[in-house]
Design a protein around this motif. Sequence first.
Motif, mmCIF file in Angstrom:
data_model
loop_
_atom_site.group_PDB
_atom_site.id
_atom_site.type_symbol
_atom_site.label_atom_id
_atom_site.label_comp_id
_atom_site.label_asym_id
_atom_site.label_seq_id
_atom_site.Cartn_x
_atom_site.Cartn_y
_atom_site.Cartn_z
ATOM 1 N N ARG A 104 0.814 -1.219 0.000
ATOM 2 C CA ARG A 104 0.000 0.000 0.000
ATOM 3 C C ARG A 104 0.850 1.272 0.000
ATOM 4 O O ARG A 104 0.339 2.369 -0.261
ATOM 5 N N PHE A 105 2.154 1.132 0.274
ATOM 6 C CA PHE A 105 2.989 2.317 0.426
ATOM 7 C C PHE A 105 3.495 2.884 -0.889
ATOM 8 O O PHE A 105 4.236 3.865 -0.900
ATOM 9 N N ALA A 106 3.056 2.312 -1.988
ATOM 10 C CA ALA A 106 3.259 2.984 -3.274
ATOM 11 C C ALA A 106 2.424 4.255 -3.352
ATOM 12 O O ALA A 106 2.718 5.164 -4.132
ATOM 13 N N ASP A 107 1.384 4.317 -2.529
ATOM 14 C CA ASP A 107 0.501 5.487 -2.436
ATOM 15 C C ASP A 107 1.123 6.476 -1.461
ATOM 16 O O ASP A 107 1.171 6.239 -0.252
ATOM 17 N N ALA A 108 1.606 7.609 -1.969
ATOM 18 C CA ALA A 108 2.301 8.592 -1.132
ATOM 19 C C ALA A 108 1.400 9.128 -0.029
ATOM 20 O O ALA A 108 1.869 9.398 1.086
ATOM 21 N N ALA A 109 0.109 9.276 -0.303
ATOM 22 C CA ALA A 109 -0.807 9.797 0.720
ATOM 23 C C ALA A 109 -0.954 8.805 1.871
ATOM 24 O O ALA A 109 -0.981 9.191 3.046
ATOM 25 N N TYR A 110 -1.045 7.520 1.532
ATOM 26 C CA TYR A 110 -1.151 6.512 2.592
ATOM 27 C C TYR A 110 0.142 6.443 3.393
ATOM 28 O O TYR A 110 0.124 6.334 4.622
ATOM 29 N N ALA A 111 1.274 6.517 2.713
ATOM 30 C CA ALA A 111 2.562 6.510 3.404
ATOM 31 C C ALA A 111 2.664 7.678 4.377
ATOM 32 O O ALA A 111 3.133 7.524 5.514
ATOM 33 N N ALA A 112 2.202 8.841 3.958
ATOM 34 C CA ALA A 112 2.243 10.019 4.833
ATOM 35 C C ALA A 112 1.322 9.857 6.028
ATOM 36 O O ALA A 112 1.661 10.248 7.156
ATOM 37 N N GLU A 113 0.163 9.269 5.798
ATOM 38 C CA GLU A 113 -0.787 9.038 6.893
ATOM 39 C C GLU A 113 -0.195 8.115 7.958
ATOM 40 O O GLU A 113 -0.284 8.396 9.167
ATOM 41 N N ILE A 114 0.422 7.027 7.523
ATOM 42 C CA ILE A 114 0.977 6.072 8.478
ATOM 43 C C ILE A 114 2.230 6.636 9.151
ATOM 44 O O ILE A 114 2.456 6.399 10.354
ATOM 45 N N ALA A 115 3.036 7.378 8.438
ATOM 46 C CA ALA A 115 4.215 7.993 9.052
ATOM 47 C C ALA A 115 3.807 8.910 10.197
ATOM 48 O O ALA A 115 4.388 8.871 11.294
ATOM 49 N N ALA A 116 2.794 9.743 9.970
ATOM 50 C CA ALA A 116 2.323 10.649 11.021
ATOM 51 C C ALA A 116 1.727 9.860 12.181
ATOM 52 O O ALA A 116 1.965 10.174 13.358
ATOM 53 N N ARG A 117 0.953 8.833 11.869
ATOM 54 C CA ARG A 117 0.335 8.017 12.915
ATOM 55 C C ARG A 117 1.409 7.329 13.761
ATOM 56 O O ARG A 117 1.341 7.312 14.992
ATOM 57 N N TYR A 118 2.393 6.765 13.080
ATOM 58 C CA TYR A 118 3.463 6.069 13.799
ATOM 59 C C TYR A 118 4.215 7.022 14.731
ATOM 60 O O TYR A 118 4.463 6.701 15.899
ATOM 61 N N LEU A 119 4.581 8.197 14.248
ATOM 62 C CA LEU A 119 5.329 9.132 15.085
ATOM 63 C C LEU A 119 4.474 9.695 16.214
ATOM 64 O O LEU A 119 4.984 9.965 17.311
ATOM 65 N N PHE A 133 12.985 0.582 9.038
ATOM 66 C CA PHE A 133 12.859 0.101 7.668
ATOM 67 C C PHE A 133 11.648 0.802 7.058
ATOM 68 O O PHE A 133 10.641 1.020 7.742
ATOM 69 N N ALA A 134 11.731 1.136 5.775
ATOM 70 C CA ALA A 134 10.562 1.631 5.048
ATOM 71 C C ALA A 134 10.049 0.462 4.192
ATOM 72 O O ALA A 134 10.084 -0.689 4.615
ATOM 73 N N THR A 135 9.543 0.720 2.991
ATOM 74 C CA THR A 135 9.206 -0.334 2.039
ATOM 75 C C THR A 135 10.096 -0.146 0.819
ATOM 76 O O THR A 135 10.992 0.701 0.817
ATOM 77 N N GLU A 139 8.520 6.508 -2.017
ATOM 78 C CA GLU A 139 7.480 7.327 -1.383
ATOM 79 C C GLU A 139 7.413 7.083 0.118
ATOM 80 O O GLU A 139 7.114 8.007 0.894
ATOM 81 N N SER A 140 7.683 5.867 0.544
ATOM 82 C CA SER A 140 7.605 5.554 1.972
ATOM 83 C C SER A 140 8.718 6.253 2.744
ATOM 84 O O SER A 140 8.508 6.722 3.872
ATOM 85 N N VAL A 141 9.897 6.317 2.160
ATOM 86 C CA VAL A 141 11.021 7.004 2.805
ATOM 87 C C VAL A 141 10.771 8.509 2.827
ATOM 88 O O VAL A 141 10.982 9.174 3.853
ATOM 89 N N GLU A 142 10.329 9.043 1.700
ATOM 90 C CA GLU A 142 10.036 10.480 1.630
ATOM 91 C C GLU A 142 8.998 10.873 2.680
ATOM 92 O O GLU A 142 9.146 11.890 3.366
ATOM 93 N N ALA A 143 7.963 10.065 2.826
ATOM 94 C CA ALA A 143 6.902 10.388 3.784
ATOM 95 C C ALA A 143 7.431 10.378 5.209
ATOM 96 O O ALA A 143 7.128 11.281 6.006
ATOM 97 N N PHE A 144 8.209 9.374 5.552
ATOM 98 C CA PHE A 144 8.727 9.260 6.918
ATOM 99 C C PHE A 144 9.681 10.400 7.240
ATOM 100 O O PHE A 144 9.583 11.039 8.300
ATOM 101 N N PHE A 145 10.607 10.677 6.336
ATOM 102 C CA PHE A 145 11.570 11.749 6.595
ATOM 103 C C PHE A 145 10.888 13.120 6.618
ATOM 104 O O PHE A 145 11.231 13.974 7.444
ATOM 105 N N VAL A 156 16.357 7.689 11.829
ATOM 106 C CA VAL A 156 17.132 6.978 10.807
ATOM 107 C C VAL A 156 16.153 6.092 10.048
ATOM 108 O O VAL A 156 15.262 5.483 10.647
ATOM 109 N N ALA A 157 16.314 5.996 8.734
ATOM 110 C CA ALA A 157 15.468 5.091 7.948
ATOM 111 C C ALA A 157 16.122 4.846 6.602
ATOM 112 O O ALA A 157 17.087 5.520 6.218
ATOM 113 N N GLY A 158 15.565 3.868 5.884
ATOM 114 C CA GLY A 158 16.055 3.593 4.551
ATOM 115 C C GLY A 158 15.047 2.805 3.736
ATOM 116 O O GLY A 158 14.171 2.126 4.294
#
Length: 427
Positions: A104-119, A133-135, A139-145, A156-158
């Motif tokens: 699902r993390f090919a979707d940048a919006a979903y990646a951003a949603e989960i990154a914010a939720r996780y933090l 770890f990202a996926t 997009e998953s790395v960009e969202a988390f950072f 830290v992530a990759g």
Amino acid sequence: MAGTVILKGQVLSFSGTPFEGEPTDSARIDDALALSSGRISAVGPFDRLKADAPEATVIDHGEKVIMAGFVDAHVHFPQTAMIASWGKRLIDWLNTYTFPEEMRFADAAYAAEIAARYLDLTTAHGTTTMCSFATIHPESVEAFFAEAQRRNQRVVAGKTCMDRNAPEGLRDTPKSAYDQSKALLDRWHGVDRISYAITPRFSPTSTPEQLDAMGALWAEYPECLMQTHLSEQVDEIAWVRELFPDARDYLDTYEAHGLLGERGLYGHAIHLENRERARLRDVGAALVHCPTSNTFIGSGLFDMMGLMADGHRIGLATDTGGGSSFSMLRTMAAAYEIGQLRGVPLHAAQLLWLATVGSAQALHMSQQIGNAAVGHEADLIVLDLASTPAIAQRSACATDIWEALFATIMMGDDRAVHEVWIGGKQQ
């Protein structure tokens, strides 16, 4: 010292390792800490700190404990939504739960949603830094950072790299893994409080060609961390032997491709052979203990005291979402329980050190985070040692601070985290 804030309470810091000598000998308790311009500017008697900064804002936390924020050395933020998924061993668990969610993390919006939720979730539990770890998706790395940068958080992530033994939508190639990882590294590493980790998931999901590509990238950027998994389950190790018949052992599948080094982070490391233990120690690599994950997925019992006695660098981690909690308190409790099963229970000072200084050392960041020490970045938490009625009644009977802290370690959750500071700002 304009803008100084003084936190008054029981300030816990470490001057050494509690795994040598008496565990409490390396710990220090002061009654005040000052922070200014995002860093800890002083630790010591309240009267002295107040005299040095008479205009400082004072926040009196009474008997609460003020200490470094927790450092989680091995997580998978994309697994946030599927944490606590029932009943599978590692390989089936990945195929049934993890890989479908990570697609699902090919979707940048979903990646951003989960990154914010996780933090949000981890901040509520007192974790101020993590290595994730990202996926396979950039997009998953960009969202988390981007979300961590917005919060001025040290992370830290990759990009996770996999080119076999994964679904169609979760495979890259040796070339795309190298190119995308390099582009993300060049864009983010060293920006604000962000660091990049080169991230092959583990040997079974990377061809030798991809492992070579990751080793080449690490050789180009030796200042970066490299994170992966090692010897988590016995059936996983058997699979690695089938996939790499010429390798001496599991570690050799990394070593032969340039993926063994001092700045390497090897998650789990439960079922190590003697050669692996010796090589990991000799190069100064970090092992990351993930106790809630190891019990939840049925992996085994990490040899904390044996590896410490051998001189290994060891961090502590939730391993979200193989781990069943976002809480480093719960993680410490599980580490204690695993120690009991191995006949060597860990002291509260050792557990708290692992969750702060130990993990910071594993990430090569112990001069910046992980301790309530002068000059360190002001990533701090305030622990309430009477956060629930059950904990309060036990804490009231405690004969010293360590007994009180141990009750919070064993029974505490996010309610015990009274306050969190990241980069010198209250959250």
